[in-house]
Write a protein that holds these residues in place. Structure first.
Motif, PDB file in Angstrom:
ATOM      1  N   ASN A 148       0.816  -1.205   0.000  1.00 35.97           N
ATOM      2  CA  ASN A 148       0.000   0.000   0.000  1.00 35.97           C
ATOM      3  C   ASN A 148       0.853   1.260   0.000  1.00 35.97           C
ATOM      4  O   ASN A 148       0.389   2.336  -0.343  1.00 35.97           O
ATOM      5  N   SER A 158       1.710   2.064  -8.199  1.00 37.60           N
ATOM      6  CA  SER A 158       1.755   0.600  -8.276  1.00 37.60           C
ATOM      7  C   SER A 158       0.738   0.022  -9.257  1.00 37.60           C
ATOM      8  O   SER A 158       0.806  -1.160  -9.588  1.00 37.60           O
ATOM      9  N   ASN A 192      -1.146   5.241  -4.997  1.00 41.90           N
ATOM     10  CA  ASN A 192      -1.030   3.998  -5.764  1.00 41.90           C
ATOM     11  C   ASN A 192      -1.354   4.192  -7.244  1.00 41.90           C
ATOM     12  O   ASN A 192      -0.871   3.440  -8.098  1.00 41.90           O
TER      13      ASN A 192
END
Length: 725
Positions: free
Chosen positions: A299, A304, A375
């Motif tokens: 996280n 990501s 993210n």
């Protein structure tokens, strides 16, 4: 450097454990060729004492023991030096010195590592002396005098340190000695096996202040076969070494404020010290840096959403003042740290390139970090950004369409020699050359002059700007600090009229002449009261006109207290008869959209100095929308409903952060690049159609052209409360 004879002596000692074979020759001299290592893993087992829980307790006890014995230490003791340096540093911070205080290089390094699992060479020797099996082996190998034992143990301990460094159990941090003391470089050792897991709340990509930004550069490792386990400790050690060496130099304007590290991350705070050109006073600007190595399923991992399972991302981020293209962030240590990290990554790839594919250097969009979950933040290739900079392209866009200043993204590496002090207003979009559909003369009737009337002194003691937001109820919006104390932590924080017993707001308007045209100057005509505010979350308030003076007052407003007043409060017909001009608000705006800020200049004009005269003529300044700031720390945490399709957090997980009473913590602000003048605060910022997108609440202290607005969306909340009063 370990001498060959010391290594031979150490190997002779280690051969007693049957893990190293010693082929004794008939010759009188022994060489390294006479030894064979049978089990390399055993070397790690021998070294396990330094990272066992027992050893961890010994490190703690060793430091506590040194501290308790500090009173008996001589002046050359490192512990006593560290305590003395801490005392001198505090004295320096309280002084008016114009240059940073450079502490002794040895004590400085050890003080920086006080929060980390680290040890120095002397303490490692002390611990090994206390290990019974090592002491017994040394005594068996060298059953001679005490002096011989000390000498032989030094050779063995020196070799053990080399062995531990080779296997990554010890990670050395060396800084150069100063040129004056002639000492050898000082060395401490990080102990990665004692590092803790990174806490969940150690870093946020969001910021509570609109004048700050978060920059993030990353190295994306493709097709990783073996996890880069030793990479982060090497990066930590190199960054510490480079920062410590730089801070120790005579011309450095940086100080280390804090450092901490974990298994896959480190956090560093640096203070950039600058001198005010006019006053010569020393100011500090803090830069917070965070580096971490993560996989896509973490996280904490930035960007990501575009990574695969075989990728690792090393992100190095910095948070600090956004002024002048983030110049203080880059000069405050970010450039230094990035260069250190880049050197380690390049060296790592030259040695372990077979364990992974290519490495891609990327820059994370700072606007995405501010507005979306980290993210799903967009990235741009650093090489492409530098190439566009070389082609003269300064503004680029990420895949989400955010406009980005390439000079700020690349910092010192991407800024040209002629751009270090380039005013950002020079980058105004072409939209600002378009003729507005509503000119300033069409809006000036709705822009009012706000004064704080002191009934005891019978004068106006401060002035600002506002605009008429509701002509039927006589509602006016202005900045709270025009009429209230907004200094954080002040006992009168948020108190109406600065706590004056007979204080109230006086309103000046630009009157119409007999032919319907507007005059060139405002006159004081109304008194008003504060009826709606939210000083903890926005620097804005709503006033309601209560009375009208029998005669308009010009000059400095001295006659406002001598006029009979006509009651307008709760009289809709009387308010309507005033024919107030309302400015319409809109919550819609676009990045790079051309805007104008209207206000009454109180910064001095002609022969009049600032604060010596109330200037009643309207000024107009032009600029453009730069960014939007949203203060919501919960956006960094995935809620129960996770991320929306647009990368925004699900609505149930978005909550305003509670703030302490007496602390101004804005929830939302719009940032525009536009020259401003004192007195414009509270004035409306309008688009080309004359619609108000927000009011000016302050200019950046470092970059006066970077202005912050209380946006219309927040002003509408105050207006709803005001209409219910």
């Amino acid at each position: 450097h370990v001498k060959p004879q010391q290594i031979i002596s150490s190997l002779l000692f280690l051969s007693s454990n049957d893990k190293v074979l010693y082929y004794e020759c008939c010759t009188s001299s022994t060489s390294l060729q006479d030894f064979a290592i049978l089990d390399e893993d055993w070397f790690k087992e021998v070294a396990s004492c330094v990272f066992s829980q027992h050893c961890k307790r010994q490190i703690t006890n060793r430091r506590l023991s040194s501290l308790s014995q500090s009173s008996s230490m001589d002046e050359s003791s490192p512990m006593l030096q560290s305590m003395e340096i801490a005392r001198k540093t505090e004295q320096y911070k309280d002084s008016n010195s114009s240059a940073p205080y450079h502490v002794d290089h040895i004590s400085q390094l050890w003080d920086v590592l006080s929060n980390c699992a680290a040890i120095n060479a002397k303490d490692s020797d002390t611990m090994w002396h206390r290990e019974a099996f090592i002491r017994t082996a040394v005594e068996k190998a060298y059953p001679t005098t005490q002096l011989d034992y000390e000498e032989q143990s030094k050779a063995i301990f020196s070799y053990l340190r080399c062995l531990l460094v080779h296997h990554g159990v010890f990670v050395p941090v060396s800084i150069n000695a100063s040129e004056n003391d002639g000492a050898s470089p000082s060395t401490a050792f990080l102990l990665p096996s004692l590092f803790h897991e990174i806490p969940s709340n150690v870093w946020s990509y969001k910021t509570r202040d609109a004048w700050k930004t978060t920059l993030s550069h990353s190295w994306l490792f493709h097709d990783v076969v073996l996890p880069p386990s030793h990479l982060m400790p090497r990066i930590m050690a190199t960054v510490l070494k480079d920062v410590a060496n730089y801070v120790s130099s005579e011309d450095a304007m940086l100080e280390v404020a804090y450092f901490n590290c974990w298994k896959s991350a480190f956090f560093l705070e640096l203070d950039l010290i600058t001198l005010q050109a006019t006053t010569g006073q020393r100011t500090r600007s803090r830069v917070k840096l965070f580096a971490h190595l993560d996989t896509a399923d973490s996280n904490r991992c930035v960007a990501s959403d575009t990574m695969t399972d075989s990728m690792y991302r090393l992100a190095v981020s910095a948070k600090g003042n956004i002024g002048f293209g983030g110049r203080k962030v880059w000069e405050g240590g970010y450039d230094l740290v990035l260069r250190s990290v880049e050197g380690v990554v390049n060296d790592y790839m030259s040695q372990h390139g077979q364990d992974c594919g290519e490495v891609e250097r990327e820059i994370v969009c700072p606007n995405c970090l501010a507005l979306h979950h980290h993210n799903v933040a967009a990235t741009v290739n650093r090489h492409d950004v530098l190439a566009k900079r070389n082609d003269g392209v300064r503004t680029i866009r990420c895949r989400r369409g955010c406009p980005l200043d390439s000079a700020m993204l690349c910092g010192i590496a991407g800024r040209g020699a002629d751009e270090t002090l380039l005013p950002l207003s020079s980058l105004v979009s072409h939209e600002n050359s378009v003729r507005p559909s509503k000119l300033a003369k069409d809006l000036m009737g709705g822009v009012v002059l706000i004064g704080l009337w002191d009934g005891d002194e019978k004068k106006i003691i401060s002035a600002g700007t506002g605009f008429i937001a509701d002509r039927k109820q006589g509602l006016v919006i202005t900045a709270s600090h025009v009429l209230m104390k907004m200094e954080q932590g002040h006992k009168k924080f948020g108190r109406d009229y600065f706590g004056l017993k007979k204080g109230k707001a006086v309103i000046g308007v630009i009157p119409r002449s007999s032919d319907g045209s507007r005059s060139s100057k405002a006159v004081f005509r109304y008194f008003a009261e504060i009826i709606s505010k939210d000083v903890e979350h926005m620097d804005a308030c709503v006033l309601r006109i209560t009375t009208r003076m029998e005669e308009d007052v010009g000059g400095q407003g001295e006659g406002c207290g001598d006029q009979p007043e006509i009651l307008l409060l709760n009289d809709s017909k009387a308010i309507k008869a005033q024919k107030l001009k309302r400015l319409q608000m809109t919550q819609e705006f676009a990045m790079e959209e051309g805007v104008r800020i209207l206000g009454y200049n109180q910064g001095g004009e002609g022969l009049f100095e600032k604060g010596g005269y109330i200037y009643r003529a309207l000024d107009v300044m032009r600029g453009y929308v730069s960014s939007e700031f949203v203060n919501d720390i919960r956006v960094n945490m995935v809620g129960e409903e996770g991320l929306g399709s647009d990368g925004q957090m699900a609505s149930t997980s978005l909550r305003r952060e509670p703030v302490l009473v007496g602390i101004f913590n804005p929830t939302k602000e719009t940032v525009v690049l536009c020259p401003t003048i004192p007195g414009h605060n509270g004035g409306p910022c309008v688009n080309l159609n004359g619609e108000v997108i927000g009011i000016l609440i302050r200019a950046d202290q470092e970059e006066s052209e970077r202005c912050h607005l209380a946006p219309a969306s927040e002003l509408e909340v105050l207006m709803e409360k005001a209409r219910d009063v």
